[in-house]
Enzyme design. Structure first.
Site, mmCIF file in Angstrom:
data_model
loop_
_atom_site.group_PDB
_atom_site.id
_atom_site.type_symbol
_atom_site.label_atom_id
_atom_site.label_comp_id
_atom_site.label_asym_id
_atom_site.label_seq_id
_atom_site.Cartn_x
_atom_site.Cartn_y
_atom_site.Cartn_z
ATOM 1 N N TRP A 1 -0.129 41.219 25.636
ATOM 2 C CA TRP A 1 -1.357 41.394 24.852
ATOM 3 C C TRP A 1 -1.084 41.934 23.464
ATOM 4 O O TRP A 1 -1.783 41.569 22.510
ATOM 5 C CB TRP A 1 -2.370 42.252 25.615
ATOM 6 C CG TRP A 1 -2.925 41.499 26.791
ATOM 7 C CD1 TRP A 1 -2.703 41.757 28.111
ATOM 8 C CD2 TRP A 1 -3.756 40.315 26.753
ATOM 9 N NE1 TRP A 1 -3.345 40.815 28.890
ATOM 10 C CE2 TRP A 1 -3.998 39.926 28.098
ATOM 11 C CE3 TRP A 1 -4.313 39.546 25.733
ATOM 12 C CZ2 TRP A 1 -4.774 38.809 28.425
ATOM 13 C CZ3 TRP A 1 -5.089 38.441 26.063
ATOM 14 C CH2 TRP A 1 -5.311 38.078 27.397
ATOM 15 N N LYS B 1 -13.063 45.238 32.487
ATOM 16 C CA LYS B 1 -12.192 45.806 33.527
ATOM 17 C C LYS B 1 -12.857 47.019 34.187
ATOM 18 O O LYS B 1 -12.948 47.095 35.392
ATOM 19 C CB LYS B 1 -10.855 46.269 32.932
ATOM 20 C CG LYS B 1 -10.215 45.317 31.970
ATOM 21 C CD LYS B 1 -9.671 44.101 32.650
ATOM 22 C CE LYS B 1 -8.887 43.267 31.642
ATOM 23 N NZ LYS B 1 -8.589 41.947 32.149
ATOM 24 N N ASP C 1 -5.718 49.084 21.543
ATOM 25 C CA ASP C 1 -6.429 48.205 22.477
ATOM 26 C C ASP C 1 -6.364 48.871 23.849
ATOM 27 O O ASP C 1 -5.310 48.911 24.490
ATOM 28 C CB ASP C 1 -5.735 46.828 22.509
ATOM 29 C CG ASP C 1 -6.297 45.921 23.603
ATOM 30 O OD1 ASP C 1 -7.265 46.311 24.288
ATOM 31 O OD2 ASP C 1 -5.762 44.802 23.757
HETATM 32 N N1 PMP Z 1 -6.384 43.001 25.568
HETATM 33 C C1 PMP Z 1 -6.022 43.293 26.828
HETATM 34 C C2 PMP Z 1 -5.163 44.480 27.062
HETATM 35 C C3 PMP Z 1 -6.445 42.486 27.888
HETATM 36 O O1 PMP Z 1 -6.077 42.774 29.145
HETATM 37 C C4 PMP Z 1 -7.267 41.370 27.622
HETATM 38 C C5 PMP Z 1 -7.793 40.473 28.707
HETATM 39 N N2 PMP Z 1 -7.371 40.650 29.957
HETATM 40 C C6 PMP Z 1 -7.604 41.088 26.292
HETATM 41 C C7 PMP Z 1 -7.166 41.935 25.295
HETATM 42 C C8 PMP Z 1 -8.454 39.911 25.946
HETATM 43 O O2 PMP Z 1 -9.759 40.158 26.316
HETATM 44 P P1 PMP Z 1 -10.879 39.030 26.406
HETATM 45 O O3 PMP Z 1 -10.537 38.158 27.571
HETATM 46 O O4 PMP Z 1 -12.128 39.832 26.583
HETATM 47 O O5 PMP Z 1 -10.856 38.284 25.124
#
Ligand code: PMP
Length: 349
Positions: free
Chosen positions: A89, A183, A159
């Site tokens: 990520w 989450k 994040d």
């Molecule tokens: N950052 C992290 C740490 C994630 O785990 C995720 C999705 N699992 C995202 C960003 C992306 O999020 P989204 O699917 O809401 O775009």
């Protein structure tokens, strides 16, 4: 997972919210009663996280992925920022940020395939770097930061999507925290951003869509356009539930207990192992492997037959992964370990 008492409360209110005669899904976003839902979710979050007054709380649509672009487009005023490469990520965020300016990788564990959080003790940060960016819990790789990096006075952007509200955090250490809510907080498609007011630029690229400017949301109390009312309402309920159940310190204790059950088993297992070094292990996401792709797939299928859903690792890394978000009860961790134990025995280990 959502906490069951919260789902029950939502079920009971779905046809008639607070005597309004309407469902939350039917309220106009301009009506005063809808504003009370947004304001209530925000004030509950401020209480739960002890958010200082000089921070704004923003509800923004588009999920975590849109933040990968909004962060650099808004915040790279000098055109460069430092990203720590701790897993999939943070790498995605850095790749997106390169469209908007120079990305300096301050530290990386790509070479080890992300078995630990990168060592940032010798990190060099150019004096004009606009911010240092981390992904505080790498959902897919199963890594978490136990101590924040020393940004040498530069603003820290984190994040927190997959660990938001799982344990206490000192908001004043960050210039910005953001988290996709799906989450630990509520229905997907929305992000909560907590930003120090002086970090929100008033002037942005004139070509930037108005919705993507943080200032748009800060100036309008997240009400510039029609917000994701349903998600904000559900998030508010979960935040109140966390306050009622002892706050973030109590949540952290529950989460540590669940994670210990699974990690202790992995340490003692002859078949399964964690690919992550102990000091970097996530409390929320626990990847594990048998060493054989076929056997991993067999475990995933057998687990599903036993009612344990979603153990397959992310397609980009394979293996298996247990996610123990806030609402997962301890019994869930115990059931997983019982299942893995039996599987191991049946396979002669
Ligand atoms: N950052 C992290 C740490 C994630 O785990 C995720 C999705 N699992 C995202 C960003 C992306 O999020 P989204 O699917 O809401 O775009």
């Amino acid at each position: 997972m959502m906490p069951e008492p919260v789902l029950e409360e939502i079920r009971d209110e779905v046809m008639n919210w607070n005597g309004s005669g309407m469902s939350v899904m039917e309220l106009s976003h301009r009506s005063p009663i809808f504003r009370t839902i947004v304001e209530d979710a925000e004030s509950a979050l401020r209480e739960l996280m002890s958010i200082p007054n000089e921070y704004k709380v923003l509800f923004i649509q588009g999920g975590g992925t849109l933040q990968f672009a909004m962060v650099p487009w808004n915040l790279m005023k000098n055109g460069r920022a430092v990203y720590i490469d701790s897993g999939i990520w943070s790498k995605k965020a850095a790749d997106e940020a390169r469209k908007y300016g120079e990305v300096i990788i301050g530290a990386s564990e790509a070479a080890s395939n992300y078995i630990r959080i990168p060592d940032c003790s010798k990190m060099e940060i150019p004096s004009d770097a606009d911010y240092v960016y981390i992904c505080e819990n790498e959902t897919i790789n199963g890594l978490t930061w136990r101590e924040l990096p020393d940004t040498k006075g530069h603003p820290l952007v984190s994040d927190q999507s997959s660990m938001f509200l799982s344990e206490p955090r000192d908001v004043s250490k960050y210039a910005m925290i953001y988290a996709g809510v799906q989450k630990n907080v509520g229905p997907s498609g929305m992000v909560i951003a907590i930003m120090r007011e002086d970090f929100i630029p008033k002037e942005v690229d004139p070509k930037m869509p108005v919705y993507l400017s943080y200032d748009t949301h800060a100036k309008t109390g997240s009400g510039y356009n029609t917000p994701n009312g349903w998600s904000i309402y559900c998030c508010g309920k979960v935040i109140h539930h966390l306050i009622k159940t002892g706050g973030l310190a109590a949540a952290a204790e529950r989460n540590a207990e669940k994670a210990k059950i699974v990690y202790d088993f992995l340490e003692s297992s002859k078949l399964f192992k964690s690919p992550v070094e102990p000091e970097s292990r996530s409390v929320m996401n626990i990847p594990f492997v048998t060493g054989s792709k076929d056997l991993d797939a067999e475990v995933g299928a057998a687990a599903e037959r036993a009612g344990l859903i979603g153990l397959k690792g992310h397609p980009s890394v394979g293996g298996l992964r247990a996610s123990l978000y806030n609402a997962m009860p301890k019994e869930g961790a115990v059931a997983l370990v019982d299942f893995l134990h039996s599987f191991e025995k049946e396979h002669g280990k």
